[in-house]
Design a protein around this motif. Sequence first.
Motif, PDB file in Angstrom:
ATOM      1  N   GLU A   1       0.855  -1.189   0.000  1.00  0.00           N
ATOM      2  CA  GLU A   1       0.000   0.000   0.000  1.00  0.00           C
ATOM      3  C   GLU A   1       0.884   1.230   0.000  1.00  0.00           C
ATOM      4  OE1 GLU A   1      -3.082   1.715  -0.674  1.00  0.00           O
ATOM      5  OE2 GLU A   1      -3.770  -0.144   0.276  1.00  0.00           O
ATOM      6  N   SER A   2       0.406   2.305  -0.589  1.00  0.00           N
ATOM      7  CA  SER A   2       1.180   3.552  -0.580  1.00  0.00           C
ATOM      8  C   SER A   2       1.242   4.083   0.852  1.00  0.00           C
ATOM      9  CB  SER A   2       0.554   4.593  -1.505  1.00  0.00           C
ATOM     10  OG  SER A   2      -0.623   5.131  -0.940  1.00  0.00           O
ATOM     11  N   ALA A   3       2.368   4.710   1.178  1.00  0.00           N
ATOM     12  CA  ALA A   3       2.549   5.254   2.530  1.00  0.00           C
ATOM     13  C   ALA A   3       1.516   6.337   2.823  1.00  0.00           C
ATOM     14  CB  ALA A   3       3.972   5.792   2.686  1.00  0.00           C
ATOM     15  N   GLU A   4       1.147   7.121   1.818  1.00  0.00           N
ATOM     16  CA  GLU A   4       0.147   8.167   2.061  1.00  0.00           C
ATOM     17  C   GLU A   4      -1.231   7.563   2.333  1.00  0.00           C
ATOM     18  OE1 GLU A   4       1.083   8.564  -2.451  1.00  0.00           O
ATOM     19  OE2 GLU A   4       2.181   8.124  -0.638  1.00  0.00           O
ATOM     20  N   ASN A   5      -1.575   6.460   1.663  1.00  0.00           N
ATOM     21  CA  ASN A   5      -2.843   5.788   1.963  1.00  0.00           C
ATOM     22  C   ASN A   5      -2.829   5.229   3.383  1.00  0.00           C
ATOM     23  OD1 ASN A   5      -4.072   6.321  -0.477  1.00  0.00           O
ATOM     24  ND2 ASN A   5      -3.834   4.258  -1.284  1.00  0.00           N
ATOM     25  N   VAL A   6      -1.716   4.635   3.795  1.00  0.00           N
ATOM     26  CA  VAL A   6      -1.611   4.085   5.149  1.00  0.00           C
ATOM     27  C   VAL A   6      -1.725   5.205   6.178  1.00  0.00           C
ATOM     28  CG1 VAL A   6      -0.117   2.865   6.779  1.00  0.00           C
ATOM     29  CG2 VAL A   6      -0.290   2.073   4.410  1.00  0.00           C
ATOM     30  N   SER A   7      -1.092   6.339   5.915  1.00  0.00           N
ATOM     31  CA  SER A   7      -1.191   7.474   6.830  1.00  0.00           C
ATOM     32  C   SER A   7      -2.638   7.946   6.941  1.00  0.00           C
ATOM     33  CB  SER A   7      -0.296   8.621   6.361  1.00  0.00           C
ATOM     34  OG  SER A   7      -0.399   9.715   7.241  1.00  0.00           O
ATOM     35  N   TYR A   8      -3.300   8.068   5.807  1.00  0.00           N
ATOM     36  CA  TYR A   8      -4.700   8.513   5.817  1.00  0.00           C
ATOM     37  C   TYR A   8      -5.556   7.530   6.615  1.00  0.00           C
ATOM     38  CZ  TYR A   8      -8.987  10.748   4.301  1.00  0.00           C
ATOM     39  OH  TYR A   8     -10.185  11.415   4.286  1.00  0.00           O
TER      40      TYR A   8
ATOM     41  N   ILE B   1     -10.574   4.796   3.430  1.00  0.00           N
ATOM     42  CA  ILE B   1     -10.587   5.416   2.103  1.00  0.00           C
ATOM     43  C   ILE B   1     -11.689   4.737   1.301  1.00  0.00           C
ATOM     44  CG2 ILE B   1      -9.286   5.792  -0.021  1.00  0.00           C
ATOM     45  CD1 ILE B   1      -6.731   5.789   1.700  1.00  0.00           C
ATOM     46  N   PRO B   2     -12.676   5.484   0.833  1.00  0.00           N
ATOM     47  CA  PRO B   2     -13.769   4.878   0.067  1.00  0.00           C
ATOM     48  C   PRO B   2     -13.263   4.251  -1.233  1.00  0.00           C
ATOM     49  CG  PRO B   2     -14.325   7.119   0.738  1.00  0.00           C
ATOM     50  CD  PRO B   2     -12.872   6.923   1.040  1.00  0.00           C
ATOM     51  N   ASP B   3     -13.980   3.241  -1.704  1.00  0.00           N
ATOM     52  CA  ASP B   3     -13.646   2.618  -2.979  1.00  0.00           C
ATOM     53  C   ASP B   3     -13.584   3.670  -4.078  1.00  0.00           C
ATOM     54  OD1 ASP B   3     -13.541   0.098  -1.874  1.00  0.00           O
ATOM     55  OD2 ASP B   3     -15.588  -0.439  -2.459  1.00  0.00           O
ATOM     56  N   GLY B   4     -12.604   3.536  -4.958  1.00  0.00           N
ATOM     57  CA  GLY B   4     -12.448   4.463  -6.071  1.00  0.00           C
ATOM     58  C   GLY B   4     -11.700   5.737  -5.712  1.00  0.00           C
ATOM     59  N   MET B   5     -11.196   5.814  -4.485  1.00  0.00           N
ATOM     60  CA  MET B   5     -10.484   7.004  -4.032  1.00  0.00           C
ATOM     61  C   MET B   5      -9.071   6.619  -3.601  1.00  0.00           C
ATOM     62  SD  MET B   5     -12.912   9.447  -4.081  1.00  0.00           S
ATOM     63  CE  MET B   5     -12.585  10.746  -2.926  1.00  0.00           C
TER      64      MET B   5
ATOM     65  N   PRO C   1      -0.753  13.493   7.740  1.00  0.00           N
ATOM     66  CA  PRO C   1      -2.178  13.427   7.413  1.00  0.00           C
ATOM     67  C   PRO C   1      -2.808  14.791   7.163  1.00  0.00           C
ATOM     68  CG  PRO C   1      -1.786  12.812   9.702  1.00  0.00           C
ATOM     69  CD  PRO C   1      -0.447  12.931   9.056  1.00  0.00           C
ATOM     70  N   GLU C   2      -2.236  15.849   7.711  1.00  0.00           N
ATOM     71  CA  GLU C   2      -2.756  17.191   7.458  1.00  0.00           C
ATOM     72  C   GLU C   2      -2.429  17.672   6.047  1.00  0.00           C
ATOM     73  OE1 GLU C   2      -1.472  19.837  10.552  1.00  0.00           O
ATOM     74  OE2 GLU C   2      -2.441  18.640  12.117  1.00  0.00           O
ATOM     75  N   HIS C   3      -1.510  16.997   5.368  1.00  0.00           N
ATOM     76  CA  HIS C   3      -1.125  17.353   4.004  1.00  0.00           C
ATOM     77  C   HIS C   3      -1.767  16.432   2.971  1.00  0.00           C
ATOM     78  CE1 HIS C   3       2.877  19.530   5.199  1.00  0.00           C
ATOM     79  NE2 HIS C   3       1.853  19.917   5.943  1.00  0.00           N
ATOM     80  N   LEU C   4      -2.692  15.581   3.401  1.00  0.00           N
ATOM     81  CA  LEU C   4      -3.299  14.606   2.501  1.00  0.00           C
ATOM     82  C   LEU C   4      -4.754  14.945   2.211  1.00  0.00           C
ATOM     83  CD1 LEU C   4      -1.931  11.315   4.107  1.00  0.00           C
ATOM     84  CD2 LEU C   4      -1.009  12.561   2.144  1.00  0.00           C
ATOM     85  N   ALA C   5      -5.161  14.642   0.997  1.00  0.00           N
ATOM     86  CA  ALA C   5      -6.559  14.795   0.585  1.00  0.00           C
ATOM     87  C   ALA C   5      -6.923  13.597  -0.271  1.00  0.00           C
ATOM     88  CB  ALA C   5      -6.746  16.090  -0.200  1.00  0.00           C
ATOM     89  N   LEU C   6      -8.209  13.301  -0.337  1.00  0.00           N
ATOM     90  CA  LEU C   6      -8.678  12.192  -1.166  1.00  0.00           C
ATOM     91  C   LEU C   6      -9.018  12.672  -2.563  1.00  0.00           C
ATOM     92  CD1 LEU C   6     -11.008  10.191   1.255  1.00  0.00           C
ATOM     93  CD2 LEU C   6      -8.650   9.693   0.591  1.00  0.00           C
ATOM     94  N   PHE C   7      -8.678  11.831  -3.531  1.00  0.00           N
ATOM     95  CA  PHE C   7      -8.967  12.098  -4.939  1.00  0.00           C
ATOM     96  C   PHE C   7      -9.609  10.852  -5.545  1.00  0.00           C
ATOM     97  CE2 PHE C   7      -5.551  14.928  -3.807  1.00  0.00           C
ATOM     98  CZ  PHE C   7      -5.910  16.120  -4.404  1.00  0.00           C
ATOM     99  N   GLU C   8     -10.399  11.057  -6.602  1.00  0.00           N
ATOM    100  CA  GLU C   8     -11.000   9.935  -7.310  1.00  0.00           C
ATOM    101  C   GLU C   8     -10.040   9.414  -8.359  1.00  0.00           C
ATOM    102  OE1 GLU C   8     -15.230   9.742  -8.512  1.00  0.00           O
ATOM    103  OE2 GLU C   8     -15.196  11.863  -7.928  1.00  0.00           O
ATOM    104  N   PHE C   9     -10.056   8.082  -8.528  1.00  0.00           N
ATOM    105  CA  PHE C   9      -9.293   7.499  -9.630  1.00  0.00           C
ATOM    106  C   PHE C   9      -9.886   8.010 -10.933  1.00  0.00           C
ATOM    107  CE2 PHE C   9      -8.244   4.094  -6.535  1.00  0.00           C
ATOM    108  CZ  PHE C   9      -6.876   4.117  -6.683  1.00  0.00           C
ATOM    109  N   ALA C  10      -9.043   8.353 -11.889  1.00  0.00           N
ATOM    110  CA  ALA C  10      -9.518   8.794 -13.192  1.00  0.00           C
ATOM    111  C   ALA C  10     -10.037   7.586 -13.960  1.00  0.00           C
ATOM    112  CB  ALA C  10      -8.397   9.464 -13.968  1.00  0.00           C
TER     113      ALA C  10
END
Length: 91
Positions: free
Chosen positions: A48-55, A62-66, A80-89
């Motif tokens: 898993e990406s480190a940023e996903n694990v931090s979030y 993390i919702p599916d597709g994000m 975690p204060e520098h992270l935001a969720l984005f949708e997969f393109a």
Amino acid sequence: MNARLQNKLLVSVRKDEDSDCWIWLGQISNSGHGRLMIKTEENGTRMESAENVSYMGFVGEIPDGMYARQTCNNRLCVNPEHLALFEFAHL
């Protein structure tokens, strides 16, 4: 919040006082993002990406597709204060 994920992440982080970034010091993927192995709910493991694990550890699921990405544009930051969720393109 997930204390197990928090602890697993924080042992490989250096906090930069100037930028407030938490710099990932562990394994890095070919794309330049941190990554680590975590346990799944089925007692398996997955990369898993480190940023996903931090979030997931500090904010929540993390919702599916994000996915989580840095708003500070530092690929190795896992604050975690520098992270935001984005949708997969969708292609």
